[in-house]
Structures are given as structure tokens and as C-alpha cells.
Design an enzyme around this catalytic site. Structure first.
Site, mmCIF file in Angstrom:
data_model
loop_
_atom_site.group_PDB
_atom_site.id
_atom_site.type_symbol
_atom_site.label_atom_id
_atom_site.label_comp_id
_atom_site.label_asym_id
_atom_site.label_seq_id
_atom_site.Cartn_x
_atom_site.Cartn_y
_atom_site.Cartn_z
ATOM 1 N N ARG A 182 0.834 -1.208 0.000
ATOM 2 C CA ARG A 182 0.000 0.000 0.000
ATOM 3 C C ARG A 182 0.861 1.247 0.000
ATOM 4 N NH1 ARG A 182 -2.561 -0.716 5.245
ATOM 5 N NH2 ARG A 182 -3.345 1.394 4.942
ATOM 6 N N SER A 197 -5.952 -3.276 8.630
ATOM 7 C CA SER A 197 -4.545 -3.354 9.014
ATOM 8 C C SER A 197 -4.388 -3.183 10.520
ATOM 9 C CB SER A 197 -3.745 -2.283 8.271
ATOM 10 O OG SER A 197 -2.411 -2.229 8.732
#
Length: 440
Positions: A182, A197
């Protein structure tokens, strides 16, 4: 003859990565089976980096519903081990901050909560960019070590009540791969991916209760309150769905917390708070989060009683025991940077702004943070704040002191530090409350 794409053998895999990408690209809903497969296959290398990057971008653009996010989070948890604190004689409660400038709250908070019979397993990280890392701060204490075995962690939680250490590599390994991807593909801002996350690690950690400190403002990852509320709501729902008692406080990060940004500087300030002093905003937020953590753990405690544990030395006693248990010398002199430079007021007036992002970048440029995860940090580097918004200043008065061991860093750090300061003739509008709202 079977065909293979990017290492993915279609004769043995349950799904085709391209088909999964197309579902989300076209605004569809991923099935639980597709989510379980794609996380597992990516973790073991059967889904290529570019394929997961495409899926991440599709999620950024088209979002996920609550069921998808919950399943995505569960799949990330399932990629590794889960911790179990049920053998402890006390309940557990944890806090996670989305990161800010001068955010040293974990340091006084963990021992403060432990005073009241709640164990705090605080698995923390290192800093990257303008926000500081809790482990970097504590590593400025001579001898202190971040890496503990599970047995050491459990013993410390039982005997001391609080531990701040690095997470083991076995917790949500899928997240480590996804986080790195990411970061380099412009998909960090996807709220479903941020929430999963954070919460995959926190749920895998096994705590019974969790309080989220979701920062909003210039020095925070979330710049506007709408996005901060969405992130907080998503994470609270994920925790609740997983059986973890979860609440979130949305807090103001337009101005740095406290009067320091840097590693040893923030430890010194935290010790002041544990000694019954310290900046009022740091004390107030520490107490507010402690009250929430205790309530979540089933040990509701009045705010006045929590505050008294800072002023009467009980939290300091736990701090000393916690640092000592991890090899730290609590009486050692903390590192001090070799060089200092001042930022002074250029005119008389009222300090109406002290931008958290600019202060954080200045501290980072001085050596308090890192641009890459392998970079070293300077224990003594950072920014000391002498004046907060709303206070009157006179020309030539020191506003900030910059600390570093490498004076060649001053030029660029001074650019950021000076741009952080706004001085005007009229007093600023009343500042926003430190705690903006609560979401449960």
C-alpha cells in the site's frame, strides 16, 4: 495443458486473481471465500504483487461493505498466530493511536492503567515519516529492549501489569506484506485497508478491550473529521464484531501534543507526567484514555481517582518496574543532542498557530524519525516547544528549540519549523476541544 499467470497455477488454486480483481473493479461484493483465498494466496506468493496492487486500488476506489471488511480482517488474522491472555489473573485492555506529533501518550498511559489492576499488553511500532514511534522513544533509555519472548511478556504482564514491546513476526503476517505494498502504490488512504490493518493486529493480539485514539488535523493521517469518523466507526465495528469491547475517541492533532517532539525529549516529558506534572494536554488525554480503558476492562474508575494515581506516585512506581523489567536503567541520564538552534518570534503579537505537520517534519529532518524503515534515528533529536497557540510573544522570543547531533540538518528543519509558526495581532478563535467526540 494448464496455464499459469504470475506464478498462479489455475489447476490448483480455488480462484483466479484476475476474476477477483474484476469483481471489485466493477463495484461488486467479494464473497467470503474469495476474500479468504486472496489473502492466503497473496501471503504465500500465489497472487502476484501487481495483482494485489490492482485489487487494493479497486478497494480504494469502490470501497467495501461491513461484511467484506470484517472477513478481510479475519483472513489477515488467520494468516498468523493469535495471542491468549486468558491465563492472566487480571483483565486486559489496550490502546491504539493512529499517530500524531508529540504523541507520547502510551508511555504514561500503560503504567497508569496497570495501577488499577488491568494488564496492558501494548505492542507498538517504530516511526516512519513525521510521526514518532513508541519503540524509538523508549530505546533512548539506556539498556531498554523492545524484543520480548511471549513467555517474558506474559510474566511481565502478571508481575508488573504493563508491557510495551514490539509485536512478534507471527501476528497477522499478511498485514506486513499488504502494508508495504500500500505504501508504494498510493493506496494507503483506503479506509477499509487502514481499518483492517490496524484491527487485524489488535484482535490477533488477544486483548479483551481496546480504546482507539483516532487523530484528526494537520499532523494526523486523517486531515478532516468526516474521514476520521468513518475510520473510527469502521474500526469500532470490526472490534465489536470480533468480540473485543472497542470504543474510539477522535482527538485533535492540529497542534503538537505537549511541548516536545522527538525520542528522548518525549520520554523526559512522559516522566514529568508520571511525576504529577507535565503539559496539561498530555495529562488530560492520558487520563481520558485511561478512564475508557478501565471501563472497557470492567474496572470503571472515576476520573479524579485516575488523576490522583499520576500525582501520588503509583503510576511512576509501575513505570519504573516496567522499564527495569525490560533491561532499562530508569535512573540513567537520557541522551541530549549536541547541537541546538532556536526559532524566535519575528514580531510582537499572539501565537495563533503552531502547525503539527510542520513541527513533525522538522523533528524528522533533525533525525528523530526515518524516511525508510532501515534508517537509524537519533535519540536526542527533535523539537522543544516553548509557546503554545493563544500565548502572547515578543520579537526575538524563543518559540522552538531544535535539537540534533548533525548540524547540517538544521537548514531544512528550520524551513519547516518556521513555517509552523503563525503570529497575528488578534487572539485566535477558541481552540477545538482536545477530545472531539466518542464513538462506541
Amino acid at each position: 495443458m494448464s496455464t499459469s499467470t504470475a506464478g498462479q497455477d489455475r489447476t490448483t488454486e480455488a480462484f483466479d486473481a484476475v476474476d477477483v480483481i474484476r469483481v471489485k473493479r466493477d463495484g461488486g461484493t467479494l464473497s467470503p471465500e474469495q476474500i479468504d483465498w486472496v489473502i492466503d494466496a497473496y501471503t504465500r506468493g500465489a497472487v502476484a504483487e501487481e495483482q494485489m496492487a490492482a485489487l487494493n486500488m479497486a478497494i480504494l476506489l469502490n470501497g467495501m461493505d461491513r461484511g467484506e471488511i470484517a472477513r478481510w480482517t479475519a483472513a489477515m488474522i488467520a494468516s498468523g498466530e493469535r495471542m491468549d491472555f486468558s491465563s492472566l489473573s487480571r483483565p486486559t485492555s489496550d490502546k491504539h493511536s493512529t499517530g500524531g506529533v508529540g504523541d507520547k501518550i502510551t508511555l504514561p498511559l500503560a503504567p497508569l492503567v496497570a495501577v488499577f489492576g488491568v494488564a496492558v499488553p501494548q505492542l507498538s511500532g517504530r516511526g516512519l515519516g513525521h510521526t514518532g514511534g513508541t519503540l524509538d522513544k523508549l530505546e533512548s533509555i539506556p539498556g531498554w529492549r523492545a524484543a520480548l519472548t511471549n513467555d517474558e511478556m506474559m510474566a511481565q504482564l502478571e508481575n508488573v501489569g504493563a508491557v510495551i514491546c514490539q509485536a512478534g513476526s507471527g501476528l497477522a503476517p499478511a498485514d506486513r506484506k499488504l502494508y508495504a505494498l500500500r505504501d508504494v502504490t498510493g493506496t494507503v488512504e483506503a479506509i477499509p485497508l487502514i481499518a483492517s490493518s490496524i484491527m487485524s493486529k489488535k484482535i490477533a493480539e488477544g486483548t479483551g478491550a481496546l480504546v482507539l485514539d483516532v487523530k484528526v488535523g494537520s499532523g494526523a493521517f486523517m486531515k478532516d473529521e468526516v474521514a476520521a469518523r468513518e475510520l473510527a466507526r469502521t474500526m469500532v465495528d470490526l472490534g465489536t464484531d470480533a468480540g473485543v469491547r472497542t470504543v474510539a475517541l477522535i482527538t485533535n492533532m492540529s497542534t503538537p501534543l505537549g511541548l516536545t517532539a522527538g525520542n528522548a525529549l518525549e520520554v523526559r516529558e512522559s516522566v514529568e507526567v508520571l511525576s504529577g506534572g507535565g503539559p496539561q494536554d498530555v495529562v488530560d488525554l492520558t487520563v481520558a484514555l485511561a478512564v475508557e480503558m478501565l471501563a472497557g476492562a470492567g474496572r470503571p474508575t472515576a476520573e479524579d481517582e485516575v488523576r490522583s494515581a499520576l500525582s501520588d506516585g503509583r503510576a511512576m512506581d509501575v513505570w519504573r518496574a516496567m522499564i527495569t523489567a525490560q533491561g532499562g536503567d530508569v535512573d540513567a541520564v537520557l541522551p541530549v543532542a549536541v547541537e541546538q538552534e532556536h526559532v524566535v518570534a519575528e514580531r510582537d503579537g499572539i501565537l495563533t498557530g503552531l502547525d503539527a505537520l510542520d513541527v513533525g517534519i522538522a523533528a524528522w529532518r533533525l533525525g528523530a524519525g526515518r524516511a525508510r524503515k532501515e534508517d537509524p534515528v537519533q535519540a536526542g533529536a527533535g523539537v522543544e516547544i516553548h509557546v503554545k497557540p493563544g500565548e502572547r510573544v515578543v520579537a526575538g522570543q524563543p518559540l522552538l528549540t531544535l535539537h540534533t547531533d548533525t548540524p547540517e540538518r538544521f537548514a531544512r528543519a528550520l524551513e519547516s519549523a518556521r513555517s509552523a509558526v503563525t503570529i497575528e495581532d488578534a487572539a485566535p478563535a477558541a481552540p477545538r476541544d482536545l477530545v472531539i467526540t466518542r464513538i462506541d
